[in-house]
Write an enzyme that holds these catalytic residues in place. Structure first.
Site, PDB file in Angstrom:
ATOM      1  N   LYS A  69       0.892  -1.126  -0.111  1.00  0.00           N
ATOM      2  CA  LYS A  69       0.261   0.194  -0.203  1.00  0.00           C
ATOM      3  C   LYS A  69       0.739   1.305   0.002  1.00  0.00           C
ATOM      4  O   LYS A  69       1.243   1.731   1.544  1.00  0.00           O
ATOM      5  CB  LYS A  69      -1.201   0.311   0.698  1.00  0.00           C
ATOM      6  N   GLU A  93       8.655   1.597  11.788  1.00  0.00           N
ATOM      7  CA  GLU A  93      10.264   2.508  11.302  1.00  0.00           C
ATOM      8  C   GLU A  93       9.489   4.193  10.987  1.00  0.00           C
ATOM      9  O   GLU A  93       9.147   4.006  10.128  1.00  0.00           O
ATOM     10  CB  GLU A  93      10.860   2.635   9.818  1.00  0.00           C
ATOM     11  N   CYS A 101      13.815  11.057   6.704  1.00  0.00           N
ATOM     12  CA  CYS A 101      14.062  10.281   8.749  1.00  0.00           C
ATOM     13  C   CYS A 101      14.812  10.242   8.888  1.00  0.00           C
ATOM     14  O   CYS A 101      14.967  10.860  10.329  1.00  0.00           O
ATOM     15  CB  CYS A 101      12.635   9.298   8.312  1.00  0.00           C
ATOM     16  N   GLU A 134       9.395  16.386  14.892  1.00  0.00           N
ATOM     17  CA  GLU A 134       9.697  16.098  13.833  1.00  0.00           C
ATOM     18  C   GLU A 134       8.475  17.230  13.072  1.00  0.00           C
ATOM     19  O   GLU A 134       7.985  16.855  12.855  1.00  0.00           O
ATOM     20  CB  GLU A 134       9.809  14.198  13.584  1.00  0.00           C
TER      21      GLU A 134
END
Length: 487
Positions: free
Chosen positions: A181, A256, A289, A384
């Site tokens: 997906k 992750e 990331c 973040e």
């Protein structure tokens, strides 16, 4: 050309799902928009629980035969997929640049070759995957990796095909069937991957690709009782929802997640190297990331570091990612741009200073930004941003540097610049991170474990660790007695 086909720079892309070896359309579509200029590329089939169920059923039906396929044959097909990727690197590169705004030159030189390498690496690793037998009181222990079953792989938009195949390749190598997906903001290269895999001879149902919004199709996938593995790369809030969804079936997860990684610069570092590492954090418009978004610089060199950084960052060219001269492209989506600017404006309102940047540019472009005068407990330091926004703090001692580096809820990566091997050894031993780079950045090897600590993730993938996740490990213990010697 079919009504379900769109064209990007001459490349035809089917906008339907790929389920059980066939293209399947949904009743509704969702728009795919290019971040380069905000233009609509086309309408993509918008999956629901119905398509999710069909994809899982196809994967379940294909699993026994694929699991029973020899390692050598699985590896051969994975290499054939890699061959197909390499033949279409130019097409994949321009499509992905159009879809997610990352640099075309990076896709050509590094990202798409890495996609092919993902398949080749795990194909080769599969053929040498073994654990030496060992004895227990005369009994033989034999460890094996058994395919686990249908696997749902949910992938992000910042490096769509590379990060998708980082999951798809080991899952297929392990003997699992896959439901991929892709992120709804970047679905196109996943559709092309389905074509490439089919052309390479991957049996129908072994790889399925379904598109749509997480709330409409993602939840149906992650809660399905026939799914035996879920791997997700993305945000912490989404990971929590996936974990809740998977809990009812005790489906194993690999997550992750986000990062707020530090770059520690000590006074004994090669300052030019440290500045090069720092400017590199603007890669992919800050949508990485692993990026070291928090600069922690020793007080005695902070002023000189900042001066050199501002000078070098000022040489970056921001613009159309298809232009070879461009260093920084657009951010992925208006919603992401709004989020980035909100972080910066709240930080400035709280007393931070934008040494460079701090504002939007035309379209979906955000100026490379460096903020100083930031408090350790402030939002801009703790959360973040996922954009071209960096912060700078200073420290007086090594202990203070380590304390500041570890003082977030994340633990994905850390980067260290120092000229002293002894200091590097001391500091890296104390940093909470899944990956630490010393005097370098973004050096990745697929045989190394990859993942995060704390809220940066659960589990490790890469090399044998990937097979440990995608397989059910079995230990078979055999007695030397009881054989009837019938041959």
């Amino acid at each position: 050309m079919s009504e379900h086909t769109i064209t990007v720079a001459g490349v035809a892309i089917d906008t339907r799902h790929w389920i059980g070896g066939e293209r399947v359309a949904s009743a509704q579509t969702f728009p795919d928009v290019s971040p380069i200029d905000g233009s609509t590329i086309g309408g993509i089939s918008r999956g629901t629980a119905m398509e999710a169920a069909a994809a899982v059923a196809a994967a379940k039906a294909a699993f026994p035969a694929w699991a029973a396929t020899s390692r050598a044959e699985r590896a051969r097909i994975l290499h054939a997929i890699a061959d197909g990727v390499e033949k279409r690197i130019e097409e994949l590169s321009i499509v992905e640049t159009t879809d997610n705004g990352a640099l075309l030159r990076s896709h050509r030189r590094g990202v798409m070759p890495r996609v092919a390498h993902n398949f080749r690496f795990f194909a080769d690793w599969l053929l040498k995957l073994e654990h030496e037998d060992f004895e227990t009181r005369g009994h033989t222990n034999h460890v094996s990796w058994d395919p686990a079953g249908p696997s749902v792989l949910i992938t992000p938009w910042n490096a769509p095909l590379m990060l998708a195949t980082w999951k798809v390749a080991p899952a297929l190598a392990a003997g699992n069937t896959v439901i991929l997906k892709p992120a709804e903001w970047t679905p196109l290269t996943a559709s092309l991957l389905a074509d490439i895999a089919a052309e390479a001879g991957l049996p129908a149902g072994v790889l399925n690709v379904v598109q749509g919004y997480g709330s409409e199709i993602g939840d149906a996938l992650t809660s399905h009782p026939d799914v035996r593995r879920i791997s997700f790369t993305g945000s912490v809030p989404t990971a929590k929802r996936i974990a809740e969804s998977a809990a009812a079936n005790l489906t194993p997860l690999s997550l992750e997640l986000g990062g707020k990684s530090p770059l520690l610069v000590f006074a004994d570092a090669d300052l030019d190297l440290a500045v090069d590492l720092a400017v590199e954090q603007y890669d992919n418009a800050g949508q990485v990331c692993l990026a070291a978004t928090r600069f922690l610089v020793e007080e005695s060199v902070a002023e000189e570091f900042t001066r050199r950084f501002v000078e070098k960052a000022g040489q970056l060219t921001q613009g159309d990612p298809r232009d070879a001269a461009t260093d920084i492209g657009p951010n992925i989506h208006p919603l992401q741009l709004e989020k980035i600017d909100g972080f910066v404006q709240r930080a400035v309102a709280a007393g931070s200073r934008a040494v460079i940047g701090g504002h939007r540019k035309d379209g979906q472009y955000y100026a490379p930004t460096l903020l100083t005068d930031v408090a350790q407990d402030s939002e801009i330091v703790q959360e973040e941003v996922f954009g071209p926004v960096l912060t700078l703090q200073t420290f007086a001692t090594e202990d203070e540097a380590v304390r500041l580096a570890n003082d977030t809820r994340f633990g994905l990566a850390a980067t260290l610049a120092t000229g002293a091997p002894e200091r590097a050894e001391r500091v890296t031993a104390q940093l909470v991170a899944g990956t630490v780079w010393t005097n370098c950045f973004f050096v990745r090897d697929l045989q190394a474990p990859f993942g995060g600590s704390r809220h940066s993730g659960v589990g490790r993938e890469g090399g044998t660790w990937s097979f440990d996740f995608y397989c059910d490990l079995k230990n078979t213990v055999t007695s030397p007695n009881g054989w009837n010697n019938h041959g």
